[in-house]
Write a protein that holds these residues in place. Structure first.
Motif, mmCIF file in Angstrom:
data_model
loop_
_atom_site.group_PDB
_atom_site.id
_atom_site.type_symbol
_atom_site.label_atom_id
_atom_site.label_comp_id
_atom_site.label_asym_id
_atom_site.label_seq_id
_atom_site.Cartn_x
_atom_site.Cartn_y
_atom_site.Cartn_z
ATOM 1 N N VAL A 66 0.829 -1.202 0.000
ATOM 2 C CA VAL A 66 0.000 0.000 0.000
ATOM 3 C C VAL A 66 0.863 1.251 0.000
ATOM 4 N N ALA A 67 1.972 1.215 0.706
ATOM 5 C CA ALA A 67 2.848 2.392 0.783
ATOM 6 C C ALA A 67 4.292 1.935 0.856
ATOM 7 N N ASP A 68 5.094 2.408 -0.098
ATOM 8 C CA ASP A 68 6.510 2.064 -0.185
ATOM 9 C C ASP A 68 7.325 3.343 -0.010
ATOM 10 N N PRO A 69 8.155 3.443 1.030
ATOM 11 C CA PRO A 69 8.936 4.665 1.246
ATOM 12 C C PRO A 69 9.782 5.067 0.052
ATOM 13 N N TYR A 101 2.001 2.918 12.217
ATOM 14 C CA TYR A 101 0.851 3.495 11.533
ATOM 15 C C TYR A 101 -0.353 3.398 12.450
ATOM 16 N N ALA A 102 -1.404 4.148 12.132
ATOM 17 C CA ALA A 102 -2.664 4.086 12.864
ATOM 18 C C ALA A 102 -3.791 4.088 11.847
ATOM 19 N N VAL A 103 -4.930 3.498 12.205
ATOM 20 C CA VAL A 103 -6.048 3.381 11.276
ATOM 21 C C VAL A 103 -7.318 3.946 11.897
ATOM 22 N N ASP A 104 -8.312 4.206 11.025
ATOM 23 C CA ASP A 104 -9.626 4.614 11.502
ATOM 24 C C ASP A 104 -10.382 3.387 12.009
ATOM 25 N N ALA A 105 -11.612 3.597 12.464
ATOM 26 C CA ALA A 105 -12.360 2.502 13.085
ATOM 27 C C ALA A 105 -12.650 1.372 12.108
ATOM 28 N N ALA A 106 -12.814 1.706 10.828
ATOM 29 C CA ALA A 106 -13.121 0.679 9.828
ATOM 30 C C ALA A 106 -11.874 0.046 9.237
ATOM 31 N N ALA A 107 -10.696 0.522 9.646
ATOM 32 C CA ALA A 107 -9.427 0.061 9.070
ATOM 33 C C ALA A 107 -9.442 0.216 7.554
ATOM 34 N N GLU A 108 -9.953 1.357 7.087
ATOM 35 C CA GLU A 108 -9.942 1.687 5.662
ATOM 36 C C GLU A 108 -8.928 2.776 5.343
ATOM 37 N N LEU A 109 -8.639 3.641 6.333
ATOM 38 C CA LEU A 109 -7.681 4.725 6.152
ATOM 39 C C LEU A 109 -6.556 4.572 7.163
ATOM 40 N N ALA A 110 -5.327 4.608 6.687
ATOM 41 C CA ALA A 110 -4.163 4.544 7.569
ATOM 42 C C ALA A 110 -3.404 5.856 7.483
ATOM 43 N N ALA A 111 -2.785 6.243 8.572
ATOM 44 C CA ALA A 111 -1.926 7.426 8.595
ATOM 45 C C ALA A 111 -0.586 7.031 9.182
ATOM 46 N N VAL A 120 -1.277 9.617 4.250
ATOM 47 C CA VAL A 120 -2.461 8.796 4.458
ATOM 48 C C VAL A 120 -2.521 7.770 3.334
ATOM 49 N N ALA A 121 -3.061 6.608 3.649
ATOM 50 C CA ALA A 121 -3.171 5.530 2.673
ATOM 51 C C ALA A 121 -4.584 4.970 2.701
ATOM 52 N N GLU A 122 -5.182 4.851 1.531
ATOM 53 C CA GLU A 122 -6.477 4.190 1.393
ATOM 54 C C GLU A 122 -6.211 2.686 1.290
ATOM 55 N N LEU A 123 -6.592 1.950 2.316
ATOM 56 C CA LEU A 123 -6.220 0.535 2.364
ATOM 57 C C LEU A 123 -6.985 -0.305 1.350
#
Length: 710
Positions: A66-69, A101-111, A120-123
């Protein structure tokens, strides 16, 4: 480079002790469709990426980046702020890239933070982007509804929309000594609390810690190898000195503050914070002597608190991951020491007994609680060095994990990620279970070690001290007795006798250099019983007594040459190694003393005062448990044994003053010793060449020191 061409010291250093490439930091989405995790690209790649394992649909589970530095930074080198370096040191994080990282309640958005910026990453979609906010950034966290990202920059708590607009400060520091939204040194280093703000379940406000470091004494960490550089200033609360002042506020998205009120004079430590849909915000606050603590429910409208539960212990109270928290029916979930056992309690009722030693709560479900535990001291047939995952409810206890080893888990949406280590195979295995049945295993890129561990887990002495014994590969009884290397940590928080393979790799390598290596977890170490851990109150020297007892007991069953015994250790293990050759030279003939805590007055408040009390009230206790005071050295025997003292000059946890004071005291006493200073090295020693050559230098020293007739 093939396994036949690489040495273990080099491989261990290059792979960061075989942790690179292993999946970690799992999050399961509540709908059971995704598992997010971190993993680098190979067993030697230090740059960690954010991955998702897709479980939805009829097809086979699929892993994707999802995210590569490397992509996000466009090939540029990562830049870390001073604050981020300190945060990683507190968490013992040596990798680079996306390390949290941390996610929202639905684990759809990570920061996550990367090179001082918020991303931010849309999972679901697998896209990641930077947000245009001021930096450097620490600890970005989405709101539960995924609409906002809160983060800390330059001591201010700020919030920005997930789209990148409406960035603003919600709490700004009044001066340079104040920060909002960060954990203070003591919380991050000793309380297992790495964060300083918590979103409400409704996403409309946060609990925010305000830390004022102005009362804390200032120390200066310099690198003599670079005299042109200014020393780094750190606020270090040594035993008996003032701590940071920590307050807590409810802060809404309009920036309005309401202070949370409790008796901070009596309970100054903000140990844990929990805010979920299960009930009111929940705090755990401790007295400075850690013999009493309160579970407090917060009214977020007024900031007032009410006491939910009180804990008291004449020795000390421990802190545990995952608690306190609310059960779905509103009862308090906690871990407590009751009846000589460490139990899980829900409300006023303990749900476990002496058969288990509870270690952490992993998840609180509608019908059960998932936790990790080891076999209790009074359990039948104790499983030496094992930890298992259990389901607990009113009906009883059920073990989830199978096989000898150390296990943990993450659970949501009917999906469990069971992470297991075994003494029979290297590395970790992360199985993904749905409703208890395995559906896939997360790929592990960690390297295979060039040697294989042959640890024998056993018990030694009348106190049944947990031990691991490692002999050279291919050893035969006709080879005769071997010089002994005691290889302990041997103190609080550090369990070394565990049923895993990789934990014993370095010990096996030392064994293959011609030693019988013994690891012993004496009194003070975790995992057995509260009484075992708390026996060292005011007397850390009991740790040394148990090393001696274990050694002598094992010599009756293993080929140990008691005329050639060395000891090595780091941090508390370094303190133990130094004490061994000073106070028991009749047993120990040489020591490698790594980053030792030699003067207890120089170590931090929350740790040291838990075991030794207030230095002003008990100066004799501190003197006895130190290696450099007149009282401490008065217990040293006249016989002189070789000592190699090793210390990183950049260590801000156990500062190099510990080693310098020990060296000065030894010199004044006419005791020869060697000191190896490590320029630019912290308490972790993450540098590849340093980690590699440090092992080789230790072996050389030990062989020289133990040379002579068998």
């Amino acid at each position: 480079m093939t396994s036949s061409e690489i040495t273990f010291p080099l491989q261990s250093a290059r792979t960061m002790r075989f942790t690179l490439g292993a999946p970690r930091a799992f999050t399961v989405s509540p709908d059971g469709e995704r598992v997010a995790f971190l993993r680098s690209g190979s067993g030697t790649d230090r740059s960690t990426r954010l991955w998702v394992l897709d479980l939805a649909g009829d097809g086979a589970p699929r892993e994707r980046v999802v995210a590569d530095p490397a992509v996000l930074l466009g090939g540029s080198a990562e830049r870390l702020s001073v604050q981020e370096r300190a945060r990683r040191e507190r968490s013992r994080e040596g990798a680079s890239g996306i390390v949290g990282y941390a996610v929202d309640a639905a684990a759809e958005l990570a920061a996550f933070a990367l090179s001082g910026k918020v991303y931010v990453a849309e999972l679901r979609a697998g896209t990641a982007r930077a947000l245009p906010v001021p930096g450097p950034v620490i600890d970005p966290r989405p709101s539960p509804d995924g609409r906002h990202i809160a983060y800390v920059s330059k001591g201010a708590l700020r919030v920005v929309s997930a789209g990148g607009d409406e960035d603003r400060a919600l709490a700004e520091p009044e001066d340079a000594q104040v920060s909002y939204g960060l954990a203070e040194f003591i919380a991050a280093e000793e309380m297992q609390r790495s964060r300083g703000f918590w979103w409400s379940p409704e996403s409309d406000r946060m609990l925010v810690a305000r830390v004022d470091n102005s009362p804390v004494q200032r120390w200066w960490i310099s690198d003599p190898a670079h005299p042109e550089r200014k020393p780094a200033e750190i606020a270090y609360p040594a035993a008996g000195t003032p701590n940071a002042v920590v307050r807590l506020f409810v802060v809404n998205l309009a920036g309005e503050h309401t202070e949370v009120v409790w008796d901070r004079a009596r309970f100054p430590y903000l140990a844990q914070v929990h805010w979920s849909s299960g009930g009111a915000p929940l705090l755990l606050v401790q007295a400075r002597d850690q013999q009493s603590q309160l579970h407090l429910a917060v009214d977020p409208e007024t900031g007032t608190t009410r006491t939910v539960h009180v804990d008291e212990d004449p020795v000390w109270l421990d802190l545990f991951p995952g608690v306190p928290a609310w059960a779905p029916d509103g009862r308090l979930v906690r871990i407590a020491d009751e009846g000589g056992a460490r139990v899980l309690a829900v409300g006023d009722r303990p749900l476990t007994g002496a058969q288990l030693q509870i270690q952490a709560v992993l998840d609180i479900g509608e019908s059960d609680i998932l936790l990790t535990a080891s076999a209790g001291e009074r359990a039948a047939g104790p499983e030496i060095g094992e930890s298992h995952v259990y389901r607990v409810n009113e009906l009883g206890v059920e073990r989830v994990s199978e096989g000898v080893g150390v296990h943990s888990a993450v659970r949501a949406g009917g999906v469990t990620v069971l992470v297991s280590t075994s003494p029979d195979r290297p590395g970790t295995t992360a199985q993904v279970l749905r409703d208890g049945k395995r559906i896939t295993t997360v790929t592990n890129h960690a390297e295979q070690p060039v040697l294989s561990v042959r640890a024998q887990l056993t018990e030694g002495g009348a106190r049944r001290i947990p031990c691991a014994v490692l002999l050279p590969t291919g050893y035969k009884e006709s080879d005769g007795p071997l010089p002994v290397l005691m290889d302990p940590y041997g103190g609080p928080h550090g369990r070394r006798v565990v049923a895993t393979h990789n934990t014993h790799l370095t010990s096996q390598w030392f064994a293959d250099q011609g030693f019988a290596v013994v690891v012993a977890d004496g009194r003070g170490t975790p995992g057995r019983s509260p009484g075992w851990e708390k026996a060292v109150k005011h007397n850390l020297a009991l740790s040394l007594d148990d090393q001696v007892d274990a050694l002598h007991a094992l010599a009756e069953r293993f080929p140990l040459d008691l005329e050639r015994v060395a000891i090595r250790g780091w941090s508390y293990g370094g303190f133990l190694a130094g004490m061994a050759v000073l106070r028991r030279p009749d047993v120990f003939h040489a020591a490698v003393v790594g980053a030792p805590v030699t003067d207890q007055r120089l170590y931090d408040t929350h740790y040291t005062e838990r075991y030794l009390g207030d230095p002003a009230a008990r100066p004799e206790v501190y003197a006895y448990n130190s290696l450099v005071t007149d009282e401490g050295l008065s217990h040293a025997a006249e016989q002189v044994r070789p000592m190699l003292i090793v210390h990183g000059l950049a260590d801000d946890n156990v500062v190099v003053a510990h080693t310098l004071r020990l060296s000065s005291a030894l010199l004044a006493a006419g005791r020869p010793h060697e000191v190896l200073p490590l320029s630019g090295v912290t308490h972790m020693t993450p540098q590849e060449k340093v980690a590699e050559n440090l092992l080789l230098l230790q072996v050389d020293f030990l062989k020289r020191s133990l040379a002579g007739p068998a």
